[in-house]
Design an enzyme around this catalytic site. Structure first.
Site, PDB file in Angstrom:
ATOM      1  N   LYS A  74      87.746 -11.544 -20.394  1.00  0.00           N
ATOM      2  CA  LYS A  74      88.068 -11.497 -18.954  1.00  0.00           C
ATOM      3  C   LYS A  74      88.399 -10.115 -18.625  1.00  0.00           C
ATOM      4  O   LYS A  74      89.139  -9.252 -19.382  1.00  0.00           O
ATOM      5  CB  LYS A  74      89.589 -12.176 -18.792  1.00  0.00           C
ATOM      6  CG  LYS A  74      90.070 -12.100 -17.271  1.00  0.00           C
ATOM      7  CD  LYS A  74      91.033 -13.183 -17.152  1.00  0.00           C
ATOM      8  CE  LYS A  74      91.685 -13.008 -15.446  1.00  0.00           C
ATOM      9  NZ  LYS A  74      92.661 -13.912 -15.227  1.00  0.00           N
TER      10      LYS A  74
ATOM     11  N   GLU B  67      91.456 -10.208 -22.788  1.00  0.00           N
ATOM     12  CA  GLU B  67      91.430  -9.328 -21.478  1.00  0.00           C
ATOM     13  C   GLU B  67      92.004  -7.942 -21.661  1.00  0.00           C
ATOM     14  O   GLU B  67      92.973  -7.701 -21.552  1.00  0.00           O
ATOM     15  CB  GLU B  67      92.369 -10.257 -20.386  1.00  0.00           C
ATOM     16  CG  GLU B  67      92.453  -9.698 -19.172  1.00  0.00           C
ATOM     17  CD  GLU B  67      93.402 -10.477 -18.206  1.00  0.00           C
ATOM     18  OE1 GLU B  67      93.460 -10.017 -17.088  1.00  0.00           O
ATOM     19  OE2 GLU B  67      94.255 -11.311 -18.685  1.00  0.00           O
TER      20      GLU B  67
END
Length: 296
Positions: A212, A175
Protein backbone atom coordinates in the site's frame (compact mmCIF):
# COMPACT_ATOMS: atom_id res chain seq x y z
CA UNK A 1 -5.50 -18.96 3.32
CA UNK A 2 -8.78 -18.75 1.45
CA UNK A 3 -7.95 -19.43 -2.22
CA UNK A 4 -11.14 -17.85 -3.52
CA UNK A 5 -10.36 -14.63 -1.64
CA UNK A 6 -6.76 -14.74 -2.90
CA UNK A 7 -8.03 -15.03 -6.48
CA UNK A 8 -10.37 -12.07 -5.91
CA UNK A 9 -7.57 -9.93 -4.44
CA UNK A 10 -5.17 -10.88 -7.25
CA UNK A 11 -7.41 -10.46 -10.27
CA UNK A 12 -10.67 -8.86 -9.17
CA UNK A 13 -11.81 -5.50 -10.50
CA UNK A 14 -12.37 -2.93 -7.80
CA UNK A 15 -10.67 -1.38 -4.78
CA UNK A 16 -10.16 -1.78 -1.04
CA UNK A 17 -12.13 0.28 1.47
CA UNK A 18 -10.00 1.41 4.41
CA UNK A 19 -12.27 1.49 7.48
CA UNK A 20 -9.46 1.24 10.00
CA UNK A 21 -9.32 4.57 11.83
CA UNK A 22 -8.10 3.63 15.30
CA UNK A 23 -8.18 5.30 18.72
CA UNK A 24 -6.08 8.30 17.75
CA UNK A 25 -7.93 9.16 14.55
CA UNK A 26 -11.46 8.20 15.62
CA UNK A 27 -12.56 11.62 17.03
CA UNK A 28 -11.51 13.24 13.75
CA UNK A 29 -13.34 10.61 11.67
CA UNK A 30 -16.49 11.07 13.78
CA UNK A 31 -16.26 14.87 13.52
CA UNK A 32 -16.06 14.67 9.72
CA UNK A 33 -19.12 12.40 9.84
CA UNK A 34 -20.91 15.09 11.87
CA UNK A 35 -20.61 13.61 15.38
CA UNK A 36 -18.98 16.06 17.79
CA UNK A 37 -16.95 15.21 20.89
CA UNK A 38 -19.71 16.42 23.21
CA UNK A 39 -21.92 13.58 21.93
CA UNK A 40 -19.91 10.90 23.74
CA UNK A 41 -18.33 10.87 27.17
CA UNK A 42 -15.84 7.99 27.05
CA UNK A 43 -13.94 5.68 24.71
CA UNK A 44 -16.59 2.95 24.82
CA UNK A 45 -19.27 5.34 23.60
CA UNK A 46 -16.90 6.76 20.99
CA UNK A 47 -16.04 3.31 19.60
CA UNK A 48 -19.71 2.35 19.57
CA UNK A 49 -20.52 5.45 17.51
CA UNK A 50 -17.74 4.73 15.04
CA UNK A 51 -18.87 1.10 14.82
CA UNK A 52 -22.39 2.35 14.06
CA UNK A 53 -20.91 4.50 11.30
CA UNK A 54 -18.96 1.57 9.83
CA UNK A 55 -22.00 -0.69 10.12
CA UNK A 56 -23.97 1.87 8.15
CA UNK A 57 -21.25 1.85 5.48
CA UNK A 58 -20.82 -1.92 5.10
CA UNK A 59 -24.55 -2.73 5.22
CA UNK A 60 -25.38 -0.10 2.59
CA UNK A 61 -26.33 -1.49 -0.83
CA UNK A 62 -23.75 0.96 -2.23
CA UNK A 63 -21.01 -1.03 -0.45
CA UNK A 64 -21.06 -3.56 -3.25
CA UNK A 65 -18.71 -6.54 -3.69
CA UNK A 66 -18.90 -5.87 -7.44
CA UNK A 67 -16.79 -2.78 -6.85
CA UNK A 68 -15.22 -3.28 -3.42
CA UNK A 69 -12.76 -6.18 -3.27
CA UNK A 70 -11.76 -5.85 0.37
CA UNK A 71 -12.04 -3.78 3.53
CA UNK A 72 -9.44 -2.98 6.20
CA UNK A 73 -10.75 -3.07 9.77
CA UNK A 74 -9.55 -1.75 13.11
CA UNK A 75 -9.07 -4.39 15.83
CA UNK A 76 -12.15 -3.25 17.76
CA UNK A 77 -14.26 -3.62 14.61
CA UNK A 78 -13.05 -7.19 14.10
CA UNK A 79 -14.29 -8.09 17.58
CA UNK A 80 -17.69 -6.47 17.10
CA UNK A 81 -20.70 -7.70 15.17
CA UNK A 82 -22.66 -6.50 12.17
CA UNK A 83 -26.18 -7.89 11.88
CA UNK A 84 -25.37 -10.71 14.29
CA UNK A 85 -22.09 -11.83 12.70
CA UNK A 86 -18.49 -10.87 13.45
CA UNK A 87 -17.58 -8.06 11.05
CA UNK A 88 -15.07 -10.20 9.13
CA UNK A 89 -17.66 -12.92 8.55
CA UNK A 90 -20.29 -10.36 7.56
CA UNK A 91 -17.93 -8.92 4.94
CA UNK A 92 -16.76 -12.31 3.67
CA UNK A 93 -20.35 -13.51 3.34
CA UNK A 94 -21.08 -10.35 1.38
CA UNK A 95 -18.13 -11.09 -0.94
CA UNK A 96 -15.72 -8.49 0.49
CA UNK A 97 -12.30 -9.72 1.67
CA UNK A 98 -11.53 -8.68 5.30
CA UNK A 99 -8.16 -7.27 6.43
CA UNK A 100 -7.05 -6.17 9.91
CA UNK A 101 -4.88 -3.19 10.84
CA UNK A 102 -2.27 -4.62 13.22
CA UNK A 103 0.16 -1.76 13.90
CA UNK A 104 0.12 0.23 17.15
CA UNK A 105 0.84 3.58 15.57
CA UNK A 106 4.06 5.41 14.72
CA UNK A 107 7.21 6.00 16.74
CA UNK A 108 8.87 9.43 16.95
CA UNK A 109 10.54 10.67 13.78
CA UNK A 110 14.15 9.57 13.32
CA UNK A 111 16.30 9.62 10.15
CA UNK A 112 13.46 11.35 8.31
CA UNK A 113 10.97 8.52 8.95
CA UNK A 114 8.58 7.16 11.53
CA UNK A 115 8.95 3.45 12.15
CA UNK A 116 6.09 1.49 13.67
CA UNK A 117 5.92 1.21 17.44
CA UNK A 118 6.64 -2.32 18.75
CA UNK A 119 3.72 -4.73 18.24
CA UNK A 120 4.11 -6.79 21.41
CA UNK A 121 0.89 -8.76 21.14
CA UNK A 122 1.21 -9.50 17.42
CA UNK A 123 1.05 -13.28 17.87
CA UNK A 124 -2.18 -13.15 19.87
CA UNK A 125 -3.74 -10.63 17.50
CA UNK A 126 -2.90 -12.80 14.48
CA UNK A 127 -4.31 -15.91 16.15
CA UNK A 128 -7.53 -14.01 16.82
CA UNK A 129 -7.58 -12.73 13.24
CA UNK A 130 -7.30 -16.30 11.92
CA UNK A 131 -10.11 -17.36 14.26
CA UNK A 132 -12.25 -14.47 12.98
CA UNK A 133 -11.63 -15.54 9.33
CA UNK A 134 -9.56 -12.47 8.45
CA UNK A 135 -7.63 -12.80 5.15
CA UNK A 136 -4.80 -10.33 5.66
CA UNK A 137 -3.34 -7.49 7.70
CA UNK A 138 -2.16 -3.93 7.24
CA UNK A 139 0.59 -1.96 8.98
CA UNK A 140 1.75 1.58 8.29
CA UNK A 141 5.06 3.41 8.53
CA UNK A 142 5.66 7.00 7.44
CA UNK A 143 8.45 8.48 5.28
CA UNK A 144 8.88 12.25 5.51
CA UNK A 145 12.36 12.98 4.13
CA UNK A 146 14.91 11.67 1.67
CA UNK A 147 17.12 9.64 4.01
CA UNK A 148 18.36 6.33 2.62
CA UNK A 149 19.03 4.79 6.03
CA UNK A 150 15.58 5.78 7.29
CA UNK A 151 13.85 4.35 4.22
CA UNK A 152 15.89 1.14 4.51
CA UNK A 153 14.89 0.84 8.19
CA UNK A 154 11.20 1.28 7.34
CA UNK A 155 11.27 -1.44 4.69
CA UNK A 156 13.29 -3.85 6.85
CA UNK A 157 10.88 -3.47 9.76
CA UNK A 158 7.88 -3.97 7.48
CA UNK A 159 9.26 -7.20 5.99
CA UNK A 160 10.29 -8.49 9.42
CA UNK A 161 6.67 -8.24 10.59
CA UNK A 162 5.34 -9.41 7.22
CA UNK A 163 7.15 -12.74 7.53
CA UNK A 164 5.57 -13.40 10.94
CA UNK A 165 2.16 -12.59 9.49
CA UNK A 166 2.70 -14.86 6.47
CA UNK A 167 3.72 -17.68 8.84
CA UNK A 168 0.19 -17.51 10.32
CA UNK A 169 -1.37 -18.00 6.89
CA UNK A 170 -2.35 -14.35 6.38
CA UNK A 171 -1.44 -11.90 3.61
CA UNK A 172 0.21 -8.72 4.94
CA UNK A 173 -0.32 -5.32 3.36
CA UNK A 174 3.00 -3.49 3.72
CA UNK A 175 2.34 0.27 3.92
CA UNK A 176 5.39 2.57 3.87
CA UNK A 177 3.54 5.85 3.24
CA UNK A 178 5.48 8.70 1.63
CA UNK A 179 4.17 12.05 2.85
CA UNK A 180 2.60 13.81 -0.15
CA UNK A 181 4.22 17.10 0.91
CA UNK A 182 7.74 15.65 1.24
CA UNK A 183 10.26 17.97 -0.44
CA UNK A 184 11.99 15.21 -2.42
CA UNK A 185 8.95 12.99 -2.94
CA UNK A 186 10.00 11.65 -6.37
CA UNK A 187 13.52 10.78 -5.17
CA UNK A 188 12.19 9.18 -1.98
CA UNK A 189 9.97 6.97 -4.13
CA UNK A 190 12.91 5.81 -6.27
CA UNK A 191 14.81 4.75 -3.13
CA UNK A 192 11.70 3.14 -1.64
CA UNK A 193 11.04 1.17 -4.82
CA UNK A 194 14.61 -0.20 -4.84
CA UNK A 195 14.40 -1.20 -1.16
CA UNK A 196 10.99 -2.83 -1.62
CA UNK A 197 12.30 -4.78 -4.59
CA UNK A 198 15.18 -6.10 -2.46
CA UNK A 199 12.73 -7.18 0.24
CA UNK A 200 10.47 -8.89 -2.28
CA UNK A 201 13.34 -10.68 -4.03
CA UNK A 202 14.40 -12.17 -0.68
CA UNK A 203 11.01 -13.83 -0.08
CA UNK A 204 10.34 -17.52 -0.78
CA UNK A 205 8.02 -18.33 -3.68
CA UNK A 206 5.08 -19.01 -1.36
CA UNK A 207 5.48 -15.82 0.72
CA UNK A 208 2.89 -13.42 -0.68
CA UNK A 209 2.44 -9.77 0.26
CA UNK A 210 0.49 -6.73 -0.84
CA UNK A 211 1.85 -3.19 -0.94
CA UNK A 212 0.00 0.00 0.00
CA UNK A 213 1.85 3.04 -1.31
CA UNK A 214 1.42 6.75 -1.84
CA UNK A 215 0.46 7.53 -5.45
CA UNK A 216 3.89 8.08 -7.08
CA UNK A 217 4.97 11.41 -8.56
CA UNK A 218 6.26 9.55 -11.62
CA UNK A 219 3.35 7.64 -13.17
CA UNK A 220 3.78 3.86 -13.37
CA UNK A 221 6.89 3.93 -11.16
CA UNK A 222 5.57 0.91 -9.24
CA UNK A 223 4.57 -1.22 -12.24
CA UNK A 224 7.61 -3.46 -11.70
CA UNK A 225 6.52 -4.06 -8.10
CA UNK A 226 2.94 -4.80 -9.17
CA UNK A 227 4.29 -7.42 -11.60
CA UNK A 228 6.56 -9.06 -8.99
CA UNK A 229 5.63 -12.75 -8.45
CA UNK A 230 5.42 -12.30 -4.65
CA UNK A 231 3.02 -9.35 -4.89
CA UNK A 232 -0.72 -10.08 -4.84
CA UNK A 233 -1.67 -6.45 -5.57
CA UNK A 234 -0.39 -2.92 -5.17
CA UNK A 235 -2.93 -0.52 -3.69
CA UNK A 236 -2.58 3.20 -3.07
CA UNK A 237 -3.66 5.51 -0.28
CA UNK A 238 -5.32 8.89 -0.80
CA UNK A 239 -2.77 10.44 1.58
CA UNK A 240 -4.39 13.84 2.03
CA UNK A 241 -5.36 14.44 -1.60
CA UNK A 242 -9.02 15.23 -2.23
CA UNK A 243 -10.97 12.36 -3.76
CA UNK A 244 -11.02 13.99 -7.20
CA UNK A 245 -7.29 14.64 -7.11
CA UNK A 246 -6.46 11.14 -5.85
CA UNK A 247 -8.68 9.57 -8.52
CA UNK A 248 -7.08 11.69 -11.25
CA UNK A 249 -3.56 10.64 -10.21
CA UNK A 250 -4.59 7.00 -9.80
CA UNK A 251 -5.94 6.85 -13.38
CA UNK A 252 -2.39 7.52 -14.64
CA UNK A 253 -1.04 4.41 -12.89
CA UNK A 254 -1.78 1.09 -14.59
CA UNK A 255 -2.37 -1.91 -12.33
CA UNK A 256 -2.65 0.16 -9.13
CA UNK A 257 -5.99 0.22 -7.31
CA UNK A 258 -7.27 2.43 -4.50
CA UNK A 259 -7.33 1.74 -0.79
CA UNK A 260 -8.94 4.97 0.34
CA UNK A 261 -10.23 5.91 3.79
CA UNK A 262 -10.99 9.61 4.11
CA UNK A 263 -11.55 9.98 0.35
CA UNK A 264 -14.20 7.26 0.55
CA UNK A 265 -16.08 8.67 3.55
CA UNK A 266 -15.65 12.42 3.00
CA UNK A 267 -19.27 13.06 1.89
CA UNK A 268 -20.96 10.85 4.50
CA UNK A 269 -22.85 12.51 7.37
CA UNK A 270 -24.66 11.13 10.41
CA UNK A 271 -27.60 13.44 9.66
CA UNK A 272 -28.22 12.06 6.15
CA UNK A 273 -31.33 10.01 5.46
CA UNK A 274 -30.61 6.43 4.40
CA UNK A 275 -31.29 7.42 0.79
CA UNK A 276 -28.90 10.41 0.94
CA UNK A 277 -26.26 8.32 2.67
CA UNK A 278 -26.49 5.49 0.12
CA UNK A 279 -26.26 7.97 -2.75
CA UNK A 280 -23.23 9.79 -1.29
CA UNK A 281 -21.48 6.48 -0.63
CA UNK A 282 -22.48 5.15 -4.07
CA UNK A 283 -21.06 8.22 -5.84
CA UNK A 284 -17.77 7.85 -3.94
CA UNK A 285 -17.58 4.10 -4.64
CA UNK A 286 -18.32 4.60 -8.35
CA UNK A 287 -15.65 7.26 -8.81
CA UNK A 288 -12.96 5.32 -6.90
CA UNK A 289 -13.85 2.12 -8.76
CA UNK A 290 -13.57 3.97 -12.07
CA UNK A 291 -10.10 5.31 -11.18
CA UNK A 292 -8.99 1.83 -10.08
CA UNK A 293 -10.26 0.00 -13.16
CA UNK A 294 -10.45 2.40 -16.14
CA UNK A 295 -6.98 3.79 -16.77
CA UNK A 296 -5.84 6.64 -19.01
Amino acid sequence: MNKEQLEKMTNGKGFIAALDQSGGSTPKALKEYGVNEDEYSNDDEMFQLVHDMRTRVVTSPSFSPDKILGAILFEQTMDREVEGKYTGDYLADKGVVPFLKVDKGLAEQQNGVQLMKPIDDLDDTLDRAVERHIFGTKMRSNILELNEQGIKDVVEQQFEFAKKIIAKGLVPIIEPEVNINAKDKAEIEEVLKAELKKGLDALNDDQLVMLKLTIPTKANLYKELADHPNVVRVVVLSGGYSRDEANKLLKDNDELIASFSRALASDLRASQSQEEFDKALGDAVDSIYDASVNKN
